[in-house]
Design an enzyme around this catalytic site. Structure first.
Site, PDB file in Angstrom:
ATOM      1  N   CYS A   1       0.816  -1.215   0.000  1.00  0.00           N
ATOM      2  CA  CYS A   1       0.000   0.000   0.000  1.00  0.00           C
ATOM      3  C   CYS A   1       0.852   1.269   0.000  1.00  0.00           C
ATOM      4  CB  CYS A   1      -0.937   0.005   1.202  1.00  0.00           C
ATOM      5  SG  CYS A   1      -2.066  -1.387   1.232  1.00  0.00           S
TER       6      CYS A   1
ATOM      7  N   HIS B   1      -3.321   7.077   4.352  1.00  0.00           N
ATOM      8  CA  HIS B   1      -3.748   5.845   3.684  1.00  0.00           C
ATOM      9  C   HIS B   1      -5.147   5.487   4.200  1.00  0.00           C
ATOM     10  CE1 HIS B   1      -3.894   1.991   1.915  1.00  0.00           C
ATOM     11  NE2 HIS B   1      -3.517   1.296   2.963  1.00  0.00           N
TER      12      HIS B   1
ATOM     13  N   ASN C   1     -10.152   0.096   1.369  1.00  0.00           N
ATOM     14  CA  ASN C   1      -8.702   0.209   1.206  1.00  0.00           C
ATOM     15  C   ASN C   1      -8.345  -0.238  -0.207  1.00  0.00           C
ATOM     16  OD1 ASN C   1      -5.939  -0.144   1.206  1.00  0.00           O
ATOM     17  ND2 ASN C   1      -5.856  -1.233   3.163  1.00  0.00           N
TER      18      ASN C   1
HETATM   19  C1  LIG Z   1      -9.165  -6.098  10.601  1.00  0.00           C
HETATM   20  C2  LIG Z   1      -9.715  -5.170  11.670  1.00  0.00           C
HETATM   21  C3  LIG Z   1     -10.803  -4.292  11.085  1.00  0.00           C
HETATM   22  C4  LIG Z   1     -10.332  -6.049  12.764  1.00  0.00           C
HETATM   23  O1  LIG Z   1     -10.876  -5.216  13.766  1.00  0.00           O
HETATM   24  P1  LIG Z   1     -10.571  -5.499  15.285  1.00  0.00           P
HETATM   25  O2  LIG Z   1     -11.323  -4.512  16.057  1.00  0.00           O
HETATM   26  O3  LIG Z   1      -9.065  -5.559  15.449  1.00  0.00           O
HETATM   27  O4  LIG Z   1     -11.205  -6.915  15.463  1.00  0.00           O
HETATM   28  P2  LIG Z   1     -10.523  -8.237  16.019  1.00  0.00           P
HETATM   29  O5  LIG Z   1      -9.548  -8.773  15.023  1.00  0.00           O
HETATM   30  O6  LIG Z   1     -10.032  -7.975  17.417  1.00  0.00           O
HETATM   31  O7  LIG Z   1     -11.750  -9.196  16.077  1.00  0.00           O
HETATM   32  C5  LIG Z   1     -12.807  -8.976  16.993  1.00  0.00           C
HETATM   33  C6  LIG Z   1     -13.892  -9.973  16.698  1.00  0.00           C
HETATM   34  O8  LIG Z   1     -14.535  -9.601  15.486  1.00  0.00           O
HETATM   35  C7  LIG Z   1     -14.566 -10.722  14.622  1.00  0.00           C
HETATM   36  N1  LIG Z   1     -14.540 -10.251  13.236  1.00  0.00           N
HETATM   37  C8  LIG Z   1     -13.453 -10.078  12.431  1.00  0.00           C
HETATM   38  N2  LIG Z   1     -13.871  -9.644  11.236  1.00  0.00           N
HETATM   39  C9  LIG Z   1     -15.217  -9.536  11.302  1.00  0.00           C
HETATM   40  C10 LIG Z   1     -16.207  -9.115  10.401  1.00  0.00           C
HETATM   41  N3  LIG Z   1     -15.898  -8.709   9.145  1.00  0.00           N
HETATM   42  N4  LIG Z   1     -17.477  -9.109  10.802  1.00  0.00           N
HETATM   43  C11 LIG Z   1     -17.834  -9.507  12.026  1.00  0.00           C
HETATM   44  N5  LIG Z   1     -16.931  -9.908  12.947  1.00  0.00           N
HETATM   45  C12 LIG Z   1     -15.652  -9.915  12.579  1.00  0.00           C
HETATM   46  C13 LIG Z   1     -13.383 -11.555  15.005  1.00  0.00           C
HETATM   47  O9  LIG Z   1     -13.547 -12.887  14.613  1.00  0.00           O
HETATM   48  C14 LIG Z   1     -13.385 -11.398  16.505  1.00  0.00           C
HETATM   49  O10 LIG Z   1     -14.333 -12.266  17.038  1.00  0.00           O
HETATM   50  P3  LIG Z   1     -14.054 -12.991  18.450  1.00  0.00           P
HETATM   51  O11 LIG Z   1     -13.939 -11.884  19.459  1.00  0.00           O
HETATM   52  O12 LIG Z   1     -15.262 -13.844  18.616  1.00  0.00           O
HETATM   53  O13 LIG Z   1     -12.790 -13.766  18.262  1.00  0.00           O
HETATM   54  C15 LIG Z   1      -8.599  -4.298  12.297  1.00  0.00           C
HETATM   55  O14 LIG Z   1      -7.719  -5.107  13.047  1.00  0.00           O
HETATM   56  C16 LIG Z   1      -7.793  -3.566  11.263  1.00  0.00           C
HETATM   57  O15 LIG Z   1      -8.309  -2.708  10.570  1.00  0.00           O
HETATM   58  N6  LIG Z   1      -6.481  -3.836  11.207  1.00  0.00           N
HETATM   59  C17 LIG Z   1      -5.626  -3.177  10.251  1.00  0.00           C
HETATM   60  C18 LIG Z   1      -5.876  -3.769   8.898  1.00  0.00           C
HETATM   61  C19 LIG Z   1      -5.298  -2.968   7.791  1.00  0.00           C
HETATM   62  O16 LIG Z   1      -5.413  -1.776   7.767  1.00  0.00           O
HETATM   63  N7  LIG Z   1      -4.739  -3.676   6.828  1.00  0.00           N
HETATM   64  C20 LIG Z   1      -4.228  -3.121   5.639  1.00  0.00           C
HETATM   65  C21 LIG Z   1      -3.030  -2.323   5.903  1.00  0.00           C
HETATM   66  S1  LIG Z   1      -2.475  -1.679   4.414  1.00  0.00           S
END
Ligand SMILES: CC(C)(COP(=O)(O)OP(=O)(O)OC[C@H]1O[C@@H](n2cnc3c(N)ncnc32)[C@H](O)[C@@H]1OP(=O)(O)O)[C@@H](O)C(=O)NCCC(=O)NCCS
Length: 347
Positions: free
Chosen positions: A114, A254, A284
């Protein structure tokens, strides 16, 4: 004699017509509009139609950028394309774009996840500053949906496809790229990767069965990296330009997750109004994210001549890249021809 800065004199974008909403995704995986909106800020993303190709999307954005700058493809001295989703493993994307545009110039492809487009922008600007080249198009294009596992709710809700481009020319004034920072932390590459299909683990039935040809991400680790880098890189590039982040007229982060931006804004004691946001419409779009936001900021009149913007990208690698740009006179000519012309369908 002072070296000229690389000034942005043209801009263009292309997004596929097909829209994938949060409700659409809720029919595909166990998720909901409420969860995606609350955790990411994303409402919908554009996904390729069968007519969209990486090359075609890149050329559509580049043609609009050339038109705004009053150039034709034959005026180009260099094409730089950033992406991680090429039409083919070989040849590289930029060569196909050069042929499709009808340009007669070198073509360079930059891959840095990215962060790729900011890396490409900074690379291109060096050729302007040395006087080697005068007219360069820098394209960010991502058809990232091809690498998304639409059975994996932790990644498929985040990404979308898009292309955007700018023209760089030697600035006659102090407008142009004022400062930059590029960075890499390959030690943590495993947090965001496509494990299969490369030379380490060539494509095989096992790769397909394990769905290893798709993006795997440790969301929480990437989240922590992203917030850290958004803050430190903004501070660093501002300091290099003799400013502080509060001095930027607009910050273009970003467009990965609204919570990452809100966290950084809070830590930097900056109002969210200072940050350009369009992730609710596109998700994204990987390396197309920063140029797409920049192009829309210009088209919406958020950047005027003399304004200074700080932009920071972060992503796989793990990598990050930031740049400070002073806008020149060109942004005042927001012409009708900045509207997208539509994608090229390759035969
Ligand atoms: C991916 C992201 C949105 C997840 O959000 P989060 O608040 O960290 O969520 P978690 O990973 O802690 O997961 C929390 C719960 O939601 C669930 N979950 C994950 N994706 C889900 C979705 N799309 N819908 C519903 N639930 C979801 C998980 O399974 C977890 O469930 P559990 O508590 O029963 O295990 C976040 O971590 C993120 O944005 N990270 C950066 C990603 C990024 O920017 N990547 C590209 C960089 S260029």
């Amino acid at each position: 004699m002072a070296m000229p800065r690389a000034e942005i004199t043209g801009w263009g974008k292309y997004v596929p017509t097909k829209i994938l909403t949060n409700d659409d995704l809720a029919k595909m995986v166990d998720t909901s509009d409420e969860w995606i909106t609350a955790r990411t800020g994303i409402k919908e993303r554009h996904i390729r139609t069968e007519n969209d190709t990486t090359t075609g999307m890149a050329c559509a954005a580049a043609r609009d950028a050339l038109a705004v700058a009053g150039l034709t493809p034959s005026d180009l001295d260099l094409i730089v394309v950033a992406n991680s989703s090429p039409d083919y493993l070989l040849p590289a994307s930029a060569n196909l774009v050069q042929y499709e545009l009808g340009a007669n110039c070198p073509a360079l492809t930059v891959t840095a996840g990215c962060s790729g487009w900011v890396y490409a922008l900074v690379t291109a600007s060096q050729f302007i500053q040395t006087g080697a080249y005068k007219n360069i198009v820098v394209i960010g294009v991502e058809l990232i949906s091809y690498a998304i596992d639409y059975t994996d709710r932790s990644t498929c809700v985040l990404f979308g496809d898009a292309a955007a481009a700018v023209i760089l020319q030697p600035g006659l004034t102090e407008a142009g790229i004022m400062a930059f920072e590029l960075g890499s932390d390959g030690q943590h590459a495993h947090h965001l990767m496509v494990p299969g299909g490369g030379t380490r683990k060539p494509m095989s039935q096992e790769v397909v069965d394990k769905r290893e040809m798709y993006i795997r991400m440790n969301g929480q680790e990437v989240f922590k990296f992203a917030t850290r880098k958004l803050i430190t890189c903004l501070n660093n590039i501002a300091a290099s330009a003799g400013m502080s982040p509060a001095d930027f007229d607009l910050i273009i982060p970003h467009q990965a997750n609204l919570r990452i931006i809100e966290y950084a804004a809070d830590k930097l004691h900056l109002s969210m109004d200072k940050f350009f946001i369009n992730l609710h419409k596109y998700g994204n779009t990987s390396t197309a994210s920063i140029p797409l936001a920049l192009v829309e900021a210009i088209q919406e009149g958020r950047l005027k001549s003399g304004d200074v913007t700080g932009m920071v990208a972060f992503g796989s690698g793990l990598s990050w890249a930031g740049a400070v740009i002073k806008m020149g006179e060109a942004v005042n000519k927001i012409a009708a021809n900045t509207e997208p012309q539509g994608a090229v369908v390759l035969q």
